[in-house]
Design a protein around this motif. Sequence first.
Motif, PDB file in Angstrom:
ATOM      1  N   ASP A 116     -23.128  44.442 -62.397  1.00 48.06           N
ATOM      2  CA  ASP A 116     -23.289  43.690 -63.526  1.00 48.06           C
ATOM      3  C   ASP A 116     -22.286  42.569 -63.491  1.00 48.06           C
ATOM      4  O   ASP A 116     -22.755  41.296 -64.057  1.00 48.06           O
ATOM      5  N   GLU A 119     -23.385  39.950 -61.079  1.00 52.19           N
ATOM      6  CA  GLU A 119     -24.443  39.415 -61.437  1.00 52.19           C
ATOM      7  C   GLU A 119     -24.316  38.153 -62.390  1.00 52.19           C
ATOM      8  O   GLU A 119     -25.006  37.096 -62.590  1.00 52.19           O
ATOM      9  N   GLU A 120     -23.512  38.696 -63.337  1.00 55.90           N
ATOM     10  CA  GLU A 120     -23.345  37.778 -64.546  1.00 55.90           C
ATOM     11  C   GLU A 120     -22.356  36.615 -64.018  1.00 55.90           C
ATOM     12  O   GLU A 120     -22.747  35.397 -64.637  1.00 55.90           O
ATOM     13  N   SER A 121     -21.735  36.757 -63.048  1.00 53.36           N
ATOM     14  CA  SER A 121     -20.893  35.619 -62.625  1.00 53.36           C
ATOM     15  C   SER A 121     -21.419  34.720 -61.779  1.00 53.36           C
ATOM     16  O   SER A 121     -21.203  33.551 -61.811  1.00 53.36           O
ATOM     17  N   ARG A 123     -24.811  34.356 -62.297  1.00 50.63           N
ATOM     18  CA  ARG A 123     -26.026  33.801 -63.108  1.00 50.63           C
ATOM     19  C   ARG A 123     -25.579  32.446 -63.494  1.00 50.63           C
ATOM     20  O   ARG A 123     -24.679  31.916 -64.204  1.00 50.63           O
ATOM     21  N   ALA A 125     -26.250  29.738 -66.382  1.00 53.72           N
ATOM     22  CA  ALA A 125     -26.697  29.426 -67.861  1.00 53.72           C
ATOM     23  C   ALA A 125     -26.727  27.981 -68.276  1.00 53.72           C
ATOM     24  O   ALA A 125     -26.065  27.184 -67.768  1.00 53.72           O
ATOM     25  N   THR A 168     -21.927  28.440 -64.450  1.00 52.41           N
ATOM     26  CA  THR A 168     -21.824  29.724 -63.874  1.00 52.41           C
ATOM     27  C   THR A 168     -20.312  30.317 -64.209  1.00 52.41           C
ATOM     28  O   THR A 168     -19.604  29.520 -64.152  1.00 52.41           O
ATOM     29  N   LEU A 170     -18.084  33.919 -65.353  1.00 47.64           N
ATOM     30  CA  LEU A 170     -17.901  35.056 -66.293  1.00 47.64           C
ATOM     31  C   LEU A 170     -17.542  34.579 -67.859  1.00 47.64           C
ATOM     32  O   LEU A 170     -18.345  35.063 -68.572  1.00 47.64           O
ATOM     33  N   LYS A 172     -18.678  32.153 -69.748  1.00 48.78           N
ATOM     34  CA  LYS A 172     -19.334  31.099 -70.170  1.00 48.78           C
ATOM     35  C   LYS A 172     -19.335  30.902 -71.573  1.00 48.78           C
ATOM     36  O   LYS A 172     -19.159  31.704 -72.430  1.00 48.78           O
TER      37      LYS A 172
END
Length: 215
Positions: A116, A119-121, A123, A125, A168, A170, A172
């Motif tokens: 997770d 993936e968030e790192s 992603r 935005a 991008t 963690l 954001k």
Amino acid sequence: MRPAGLDDELEEYKMSQPHLGQHDTQRPVFRAENGLGTAGFVLGLVGLVFSPVPLIGVVAWPLVILGLILSLVGLGRANKGRATNKGLAVAGVVLSALGLAICILWAAVFTKAVDDVREESNRVATVVYEVTGDAEEVTITYTTFGDGVNSSQETAATLPWTKRVETTGLGKGGSLVVTAGTGGGTVTCKVVIDGNEAKTSTASGPLATASCADF
């Protein structure tokens, strides 16, 4: 000289004593092989105690695995009549299996958390900064957080004003600060992240400031 009949009595006494043959004197003594079953129980118990503890629970892995192996060997010995602690060996199997299950569950949770975070790192935005109102000569300062910190300042003679950026990482987020000109008027800032409104604020008057931060 011996009294008459004494020899006969001695011979009769010898015959009445139990005869110990060579086979009887060398009969092996049974020794229960309880060591492995007991050791498996202890390791399983200690491993089960440590297994739910974050970080420290890492040491439970070798304990419960070794405890399960030793308990199974001890149980096998008990089933063959070579050990007398079958109950303790069974308890060791149960405790070790429970500890191993908890360790596997923790490993799955940790793996999911790492995935997770990764993936968030990675992603991307989309952040949209919007400024509306009737003020003129508006000063706009916007800062975007992500893999780094990007800050810019612009002056808008008239409104509305819009800026779209992608980020991008963690952490954001960012901030949008809008200051009206000396002529006054109303300014409204709004931040939209991935289509969802994250922050909005309104101010009015000469040099009034609307701040959209902490999103």
